[in-house]
Scaffold this active site. Structure first.
Site, mmCIF file in Angstrom:
data_model
loop_
_atom_site.group_PDB
_atom_site.id
_atom_site.type_symbol
_atom_site.label_atom_id
_atom_site.label_comp_id
_atom_site.label_asym_id
_atom_site.label_seq_id
_atom_site.Cartn_x
_atom_site.Cartn_y
_atom_site.Cartn_z
ATOM 1 N N SER A 146 -5.725 -7.892 -13.761
ATOM 2 C CA SER A 146 -5.378 -6.998 -14.890
ATOM 3 C C SER A 146 -6.147 -7.463 -16.116
ATOM 4 O O SER A 146 -6.444 -8.669 -16.247
ATOM 5 C CB SER A 146 -3.883 -7.075 -15.189
ATOM 6 N N ASN B 202 -3.146 -6.595 -3.475
ATOM 7 C CA ASN B 202 -2.720 -5.630 -4.499
ATOM 8 C C ASN B 202 -1.284 -5.830 -4.964
ATOM 9 O O ASN B 202 -0.944 -5.464 -6.085
ATOM 10 C CB ASN B 202 -2.901 -4.217 -3.920
ATOM 11 N N TYR C 276 2.774 -12.807 -16.607
ATOM 12 C CA TYR C 276 1.872 -11.832 -15.974
ATOM 13 C C TYR C 276 0.415 -12.193 -16.279
ATOM 14 O O TYR C 276 -0.426 -12.259 -15.374
ATOM 15 C CB TYR C 276 2.226 -10.438 -16.491
ATOM 16 N N ALA D 17 -0.801 -15.086 -17.179
ATOM 17 C CA ALA D 17 -1.152 -16.353 -16.529
ATOM 18 C C ALA D 17 -1.475 -16.115 -15.055
ATOM 19 O O ALA D 17 -2.462 -16.629 -14.525
ATOM 20 C CB ALA D 17 -0.002 -17.348 -16.667
ATOM 21 N N VAL E 183 5.764 -10.430 0.234
ATOM 22 C CA VAL E 183 4.590 -11.299 0.072
ATOM 23 C C VAL E 183 4.934 -12.659 -0.527
ATOM 24 O O VAL E 183 4.106 -13.573 -0.522
ATOM 25 C CB VAL E 183 3.480 -10.618 -0.760
ATOM 26 N N GLY F 28 0.789 -1.243 0.000
ATOM 27 C CA GLY F 28 0.000 0.000 0.000
ATOM 28 C C GLY F 28 0.810 1.275 0.000
ATOM 29 O O GLY F 28 0.259 2.363 0.172
ATOM 30 N N SER F 29 2.112 1.183 -0.188
ATOM 31 C CA SER F 29 2.915 2.398 -0.024
ATOM 32 C C SER F 29 2.975 3.275 -1.264
ATOM 33 O O SER F 29 3.345 4.437 -1.203
ATOM 34 C CB SER F 29 4.346 2.035 0.404
HETATM 35 N N1 LIG Z 1 -0.326 0.038 -13.426
HETATM 36 C C1 LIG Z 1 -1.074 -0.670 -14.260
HETATM 37 O O1 LIG Z 1 -1.268 -0.306 -15.434
HETATM 38 C C2 LIG Z 1 -1.749 -1.906 -13.804
HETATM 39 C C3 LIG Z 1 -1.478 -2.481 -12.578
HETATM 40 N N2 LIG Z 1 -2.142 -3.621 -12.203
HETATM 41 C C4 LIG Z 1 -1.894 -4.263 -10.928
HETATM 42 O O2 LIG Z 1 -2.069 -3.330 -9.874
HETATM 43 C C5 LIG Z 1 -1.285 -3.726 -8.743
HETATM 44 C C6 LIG Z 1 -0.494 -2.522 -8.247
HETATM 45 O O3 LIG Z 1 0.425 -2.143 -9.250
HETATM 46 P P1 LIG Z 1 0.915 -0.643 -9.491
HETATM 47 O O4 LIG Z 1 0.486 0.212 -8.380
HETATM 48 O O5 LIG Z 1 0.554 -0.280 -10.865
HETATM 49 O O6 LIG Z 1 2.486 -0.844 -9.518
HETATM 50 P P2 LIG Z 1 3.615 -0.524 -8.432
HETATM 51 O O7 LIG Z 1 4.833 -1.152 -9.008
HETATM 52 O O8 LIG Z 1 3.634 0.896 -8.094
HETATM 53 O O9 LIG Z 1 3.097 -1.335 -7.174
HETATM 54 C C7 LIG Z 1 3.345 -2.677 -6.981
HETATM 55 C C8 LIG Z 1 3.600 -2.863 -5.515
HETATM 56 O O10 LIG Z 1 3.802 -4.253 -5.270
HETATM 57 C C9 LIG Z 1 4.886 -4.353 -4.371
HETATM 58 N N3 LIG Z 1 5.544 -5.639 -4.461
HETATM 59 C C10 LIG Z 1 6.091 -6.232 -5.542
HETATM 60 N N4 LIG Z 1 6.687 -7.372 -5.184
HETATM 61 C C11 LIG Z 1 6.511 -7.503 -3.845
HETATM 62 C C12 LIG Z 1 6.909 -8.461 -2.885
HETATM 63 N N5 LIG Z 1 7.624 -9.544 -3.218
HETATM 64 N N6 LIG Z 1 6.539 -8.275 -1.600
HETATM 65 C C13 LIG Z 1 5.845 -7.194 -1.244
HETATM 66 N N7 LIG Z 1 5.437 -6.239 -2.095
HETATM 67 C C14 LIG Z 1 5.770 -6.406 -3.379
HETATM 68 C C15 LIG Z 1 5.834 -3.222 -4.769
HETATM 69 O O11 LIG Z 1 6.745 -2.937 -3.717
HETATM 70 C C16 LIG Z 1 4.850 -2.111 -5.031
HETATM 71 O O12 LIG Z 1 4.539 -1.411 -3.848
HETATM 72 C C17 LIG Z 1 -0.402 -4.883 -9.226
HETATM 73 O O13 LIG Z 1 -0.968 -6.104 -8.813
HETATM 74 C C18 LIG Z 1 -0.470 -4.764 -10.737
HETATM 75 O O14 LIG Z 1 -0.246 -5.979 -11.383
HETATM 76 C C19 LIG Z 1 -3.088 -4.194 -13.008
HETATM 77 C C20 LIG Z 1 -3.364 -3.664 -14.218
HETATM 78 C C21 LIG Z 1 -2.739 -2.478 -14.706
HETATM 79 C C1 LIG Z 2 -2.431 -4.986 -20.338
HETATM 80 C C2 LIG Z 2 -2.352 -3.999 -19.229
HETATM 81 C C3 LIG Z 2 -2.892 -2.663 -19.640
HETATM 82 C C4 LIG Z 2 -0.951 -3.847 -18.741
HETATM 83 C C5 LIG Z 2 0.053 -3.438 -19.573
HETATM 84 C C6 LIG Z 2 1.313 -3.297 -19.085
HETATM 85 C C7 LIG Z 2 1.587 -3.551 -17.769
HETATM 86 C C8 LIG Z 2 2.982 -3.433 -17.247
HETATM 87 O O1 LIG Z 2 3.915 -3.474 -18.038
HETATM 88 O O2 LIG Z 2 3.161 -3.340 -16.053
HETATM 89 C C9 LIG Z 2 0.548 -3.938 -16.926
HETATM 90 O O3 LIG Z 2 0.799 -4.164 -15.606
HETATM 91 C C10 LIG Z 2 -0.710 -4.118 -17.408
HETATM 92 O O4 LIG Z 2 -1.640 -4.573 -16.583
#
Ligand SMILES: NC(=O)C1=CN([C@@H]2O[C@H](COP(=O)(O)OP(=O)(O)OC[C@H]3O[C@@H](n4cnc5c(N)ncnc54)[C@H](O)[C@@H]3O)[C@@H](O)[C@H]2O)C=CC1
Ligand SMILES: CC(C)c1ccc(C(=O)O)c(O)c1O
Length: 245
Positions: A140, A88, A153, A155, A62, A12-13
């Protein structure tokens, strides 16, 4: 302060997780985890703590079952059973499958899929006993329609959706609702790593012609946890500006 329900948000940071923490802190006490950025996490937690709400953070990788186990035991002991768990934490390692290493594959599956199971594993029983709870998995649209360079990703995110549906059926009788959110492109540090050409192409393919904001996802979480979500379980809410149409 004690009468408010408590929500646990993993990672959540920053990014989408931090937006969820901010938006939910209007209604709930918040516990969130972070991996490494202690300073940023503590600043956020402090900024949201006031006379009516507490917001605290703890480190937790995690992917490490021992860390998740001891974190969850501490959570239940110190803060009680969460009303909601928001899975998340996530990682994307973009690589064509022919070039993908086994280590890359495993990291993505561990972080996005297995960790979701670990948190559910340790928290589901107390949530069932409480008889009122929600789990939201941040998936996603990549898990719905696939994406070049994202076999691991996609999968992991598709598996989260399958897990959501099965678990929703298993725990509905205990009034625990389980849903997924499938965002499209959202402006965070994760997508900042994408090459500009890929980013521009994704925005061009999005009917609303813009990149989503973390708050767009957070507001859906707020909705699902609130009264609006009362009759919603096993669903995947797509928030993507129309990208997956
Ligand atoms: N940004 C985007 O376009 C999209 C993001 N998502 C999903 O949203 C969620 C949040 O991603 P975002 O905020 O975009 O990216 P982000 O990279 O800012 O956040 C991901 C978070 O997960 C944490 N994390 C990663 N590996 C970890 C581990 N081993 N232990 C604890 N924490 C860990 C990171 O420290 C970070 O705080 C993810 O599940 C991502 O797949 C889904 C679709 C689109
Ligand atoms: C397919 C979606 C929009 C997408 C595209 C790219 C990334 C990334 O490179 O981190 C994503 O996390 C996505 O969810």
């Amino acid at each position: 302060m004690k009468s408010k329900k408590m929500v646990l948000v993993t990672a959540g940071s920053r990014g989408i997780g931090a937006a969820i923490v901010r938006v939910l802190s209007k209604h709930y006490n918040i516990v969130f985890t972070y991996r490494t950025n202690k300073e940023q996490a503590e600043l956020l937690a402090k900024s949201l703590t006031n006379n009516n709400t507490f917001c605290v953070c703890y480190p937790c990788d995690v992917t490490k079952t021992s860390e998740v186990k001891s974190f969850c035991e501490m959570l239940l002991d110190k803060h009680g059973t969460p009303y909601a768990l928001i899975n998340n934490a996530g990682i994307s390692v973009n690589n064509l499958q022919i070039n993908m290493t086994i280590a890359e594959w495993q990291t993505v599956i561990e972080t996005n899929l297995n960790a979701t199971f670990y948190f559910n594993h340790y928290l589901l029983n107390p949530m069932i006993i409480d008889g009122d709870g929600c789990i939201i998995n941040i998936s996603s649209i990549s898990g719905l329609r696939g994406n070049i360079g994202q076999t691991s990703y996609s999968a992991s995110k598709a598996a989260q959706i399958g897990m959501t549906k099965s678990l929703a059926k298993e725990v509905a009788m205990f009034n625990v609702r389980v849903n997924s959110i499938a965002p499209g492109l959202v402006e965070t540090e994760m997508t900042a790593e994408l090459p500009k050409k890929v980013l521009d192409q994704l925005i061009k393919s999005t009917p609303l012609r813009k990149i989503g904001q973390p708050d767009d996802v957070a507001k859906m979480v707020e909705y699902l946890l609130g009264e609006g979500g009362n009759f919603i379980t096993g669903q995947t809410m797509v928030i993507d500006g129309g990208l997956s149409i």
